[in-house]
Scaffold this active site. Structure first.
Site, PDB file in Angstrom:
ATOM      1  N   ARG A 421     -36.378   9.045 -25.057  1.00 26.99           N
ATOM      2  CA  ARG A 421     -35.777   7.769 -25.441  1.00 26.99           C
ATOM      3  C   ARG A 421     -34.271   7.948 -25.449  1.00 26.99           C
ATOM      4  NH1 ARG A 421     -40.113   4.824 -27.473  1.00 26.99           N
ATOM      5  NH2 ARG A 421     -41.677   6.032 -28.626  1.00 26.99           N
ATOM      6  N   HIS A 481     -42.486  14.856 -23.853  1.00 27.60           N
ATOM      7  CA  HIS A 481     -41.924  14.520 -25.154  1.00 27.60           C
ATOM      8  C   HIS A 481     -40.862  15.519 -25.587  1.00 27.60           C
ATOM      9  CE1 HIS A 481     -42.267  13.891 -29.677  1.00 27.60           C
ATOM     10  NE2 HIS A 481     -42.072  12.666 -29.226  1.00 27.60           N
ATOM     11  N   TYR A 514     -31.729   8.917 -37.946  1.00 30.63           N
ATOM     12  CA  TYR A 514     -32.862   9.831 -37.998  1.00 30.63           C
ATOM     13  C   TYR A 514     -32.379  11.222 -38.376  1.00 30.63           C
ATOM     14  CZ  TYR A 514     -35.756   6.486 -35.325  1.00 30.63           C
ATOM     15  OH  TYR A 514     -36.457   5.392 -34.895  1.00 30.63           O
ATOM     16  N   HIS A 638     -37.341  13.166 -39.412  1.00 21.96           N
ATOM     17  CA  HIS A 638     -37.883  13.270 -38.058  1.00 21.96           C
ATOM     18  C   HIS A 638     -37.961  14.703 -37.548  1.00 21.96           C
ATOM     19  CE1 HIS A 638     -37.877  12.355 -33.596  1.00 21.96           C
ATOM     20  NE2 HIS A 638     -38.778  11.488 -34.026  1.00 21.96           N
TER      21      HIS A 638
END
Length: 738
Positions: A421, A481, A514, A638
């Site tokens: 992202r 990821h 985060y 996170h």
């Protein structure tokens, strides 16, 4: 590191107990110590675990210790989170039910049983959110001079002004869609707020239904007594607002002239996001993603929210045409959806907010960008590994600086990065484009399947390709990821590899909100492992063995199981043994079973799991040595940290949670932390979190949580505030010693 578990405040515990929904195994059903790892009684449901987390989010909105606008923020976050939960998780379950799937989860539930339990649990949560707004937050806002008004509260002059605003700025954007024999039922877009309007031309005529979509490009909170289009920062002596849907409702006669407006009510539709394609037969991954995005617009409806005083005919028409049953209809006192209310945070009311926070430069990198070619940062990393902790350390002054230096350094030969992202105006991607223009070999792995970021990532991928950059779009069968980047630099005596392995995305905005960690290292073994990994992204062959990194789906599961079992063996020999792990989610049944067996062997286990946790702590004879905590604060926790007392080096950080999808179905990377100073720092981070008595919650065996509060006379310890103060103090000490 302290292992003492602070007690929950008695009154708070009673309140939580009274609100607890009986969805899990009761104390009377606690399993016996004869452990069977396949027994569903040992596992909690992941969907209900997610809802328990959302209860903790909502609790921040009801907590009067939080500044008022912080509470408004959590009302908005709760709406956003629950929207995503229904789109992803409930949508997926509805698909399984329709397909006749009856396979049971590790906790023994079928898809239908989970679906039913979710709706039973979620309904009182929405009621609690509505009550929080009407009974506490809205009155408190009014007391503070921020009034969200009903139309009945307005003067005749104010109504005239708003009617003028409606005619000039809102009416031209509206498109009424009528449902009658001449017009099909209109498409209701996902998460859009709408008015269902009933009209008739004559008193004896049947009622006609029309849908009016509340425009999303107009402010939801319309200012009264000022510029209605003005942003929320335009503060006067008193800030007064009405809701846009109320402005539309009060002026429906301009939209439907010469007919009787019989009734109207607001409603909102949530559609399934679980629209998929078979990757194995997809000829073009880009085309597949574009089709998925298009199909989501028309996906199955999984939730209908409607005002509780809606006309029965509006409810009947919507439920029938959208294909939802009674259980999927949530009748709520308006307003529906609080996600737009976070615009109130733009008001210039610092006394109603938390103190602002600006991430600080990392003390070792504050001057590392001074040289024109960026060589200073590479020299700093070459001297010693650097551990960065966001949002306490600036993303711009650490990771972005690392990539910027590489883009402009004449000695850098190549840059490789994996992007899951990133921001819509990503400086990271712009830097990679600039690097390619400067003659560097640039390769980028852009994960097109990052849910709800597919469109953004697709746009960036096209821009990167237009610059001649090697772009990989993900890997068949796996989501990528991992949060990694690699810089290849010619340093005369040979080529040096510089690596970044992080827990968070290359996203400059979320890095301010985060909590994440990242390692910058010149360790050659880590660099060579990343070379293998990036070759897999652009090629097709996945290595299973790595020198340093734990990589999924290669060696990660096996290595984590080995480390847990090693602690258990040490405990059986009478040695001290401990596991401390911090992650977002603990879902994988095999890892849960390994932790149970380690606990039974005598390993002291402390887990900080932000939301979903399948493991039941405190079961007699099984998990008595396991504590599970969750931290909910101003920043989203996170980072993933794993510590094994008897392992060398014993500390690991990276992108993977202990979830089946992360260990088996995603490409992940976790790096060991070799530097003793950085291991000491991670130990301090974990100890600080485990001492938090402000934002920490303790998990019970039934899956519920109790908030931990300071004992009488005990000082408040807020881990996030402690890290903020430490970042400021470290920088101050550095500047003072110069």
């Amino acid at each position: 590191m302290s292992s003492e578990r602070p007690r929950a405040d008695d009154a708070d515990a009673e309140r939580i107990e009274s609100e607890r929904v009986e969805t899990e195994t009761t104390d009377a059903e606690t399993p016996e110590s004869d452990f069977d790892r396949d027994d569903p009684r040992y596992y909690l449901n992941r969907e209900l675990g997610e809802l328990e987390f959302q209860k903790r989010v909502l609790a921040e909105a009801t907590d009067e210790r939080n500044p008022l606008l912080e509470r408004v923020k959590f009302l908005a976050i709760f709406t956003t989170n629950m929207d995503e939960f229904f789109r992803k998780r409930v949508g997926g379950l509805k698909q399984q039910i329709a397909a006749g799937v009856s396979e049971r989860t590790p906790d023994g539930r079928t898809p239908r049983e989970q679906w039913e339990a979710i709706h039973e649990t979620a309904r009182p949560m929405f009621e609690r959110q509505t009550d929080c707004y009407h009974e506490t937050v809205r009155p408190a806002l009014a007391d503070a001079g921020i009034r969200i008004l009903d139309y009945d509260d307005l003067s005749a002059g104010e109504r005239r002004d708003l009617r003028g605003y409606f005619e000039s700025s809102v009416l031209p954007t509206l498109t009424p869609l009528t449902f009658d024999p001449a017009h099909p039922f209109p498409h209701i877009s996902n998460l859009s707020l709408s008015l269902g309007v009933l009209t008739r031309e004559d008193p004896d005529d049947d009622l006609t239904f029309s849908r009016v979509k509340v425009p999303q490009n107009r402010p939801r909170l319309v200012r009264v007594g000022g510029d209605p289009d003005g942003d929320a920062a335009a503060s006067g002596r008193e800030d007064r607002f009405v809701l846009l849907e109320d402005v539309i409702a009060d002026n429906l006669d301009l939209l439907f002239p010469n007919v009787e407006i019989v009734d109207y009510s607001t409603f909102r539709v949530t559609r399934n996001a679980e629209v998929g394609r078979d990757e194995e037969v997809a000829e073009d991954l880009i085309e597949m993603i574009e089709e998925v995005l298009e199909e989501r617009r028309f996906a199955t409806v999984v939730r209908l929210e409607i005002e509780d005083d809606a006309h029965p005919k509006v409810r009947e028409i919507l439920a029938d045409k959208l294909g939802v049953g009674d259980r999927e209809v949530f009748e709520r006192r308006g307003p529906l959806a609080f996600r737009d209310f976070d615009s109130l945070l733009d008001l210039d009311r610092p006394e109603l907010k938390l103190d602002s926070w600006s991430p600080k430069p990392h003390p070792r990198l504050a001057d590392a960008g001074a040289s024109a070619d960026g060589g200073d940062i590479f020299a700093e990393i070459r001297d010693d590994d650097v551990l960065v902790h966001h949002p306490y350390h600036s993303f711009t002054g650490t990771v972005q600086q690392f990539l910027d230096a590489a883009a402009h350094d004449p000695d850098v030969l190549a840059i490789k990065a994996a992007i899951y992202r990133t921001a819509s105006d990503s400086k990271v991607v712009e830097t990679l484009i600039e690097a390619a223009r400067n003659g560097k070999q640039v390769a980028v792995m852009v994960e097109l399947k990052a849910r709800f970021d597919e469109e953004n990532n697709l746009e960036w991928a096209k821009k990167l390709e237009a610059e001649g950059i090697h772009v990989a779009y993900g890997t068949i069968g796996y989501k990528t990821h991992t949060k990694t980047s690699l810089v290849v630099r010619d340093e005369g005596e040979g080529v040096q590899l510089y690596s970044h392995v992080g827990t968070g995305n290359y996203h400059s905005e979320t890095a301010k909100k985060y909590e994440d960690l990242g390692l910058l290292t010149a360790d050659r073994d880590v660099g060579q492992d990343l070379v293998k990994l990036f070759n897999y992204f652009t090629g097709h062959s996945l290595h299973e063995q790595y020198r340093e990194l734990l990589v999924a789906p290669g060696n990660m599961r096996e290595r984590f199981v080995e480390k847990i079992r090693n602690e258990a063996e040490c405990a059986r020999r009478g040695e001290d043994a401990r596991i401390v792990a911090k992650m977002n989610r603990l879902e994988d049944p095999e890892i849960v079973a390994e932790l149970y067996e380690a606990s039974m062997a005598g390993v002291d286990i402390h887990l900080v799991v932000r939301d979903i946790c399948r493991l039941r702590p405190g079961l007699e004879g099984v998990s008595e040595n396991i504590d599970v905590y969750s931290v909910v604060g101003r920043f989203l926790e996170h980072s993933r940290i794993y510590h094994f007392e008897n392992d060398d080096p014993g500390y690991y950080v990276g992108s993977a949670d202990w979830m089946t999808r992360n260990l088996d179905n995603r490409v992940e990377a976790v790096t060991p932390i070799e530097d003793p100073r950085l291991r000491e720092r991670l130990d301090c981070v974990l100890a600080t979190i485990l001492s938090d008595n402000r934002n920490r919650w303790a998990m019970n065996a039934d899956g519920s949580y109790d908030r931990i509060r300071p004992a009488e006379g005990e000082e408040v310890r807020n881990a996030q505030e402690i890290f903020m103060r430490e970042a400021e103090e470290t920088l101050r000490q550095r500047d003072g010693s110069r």
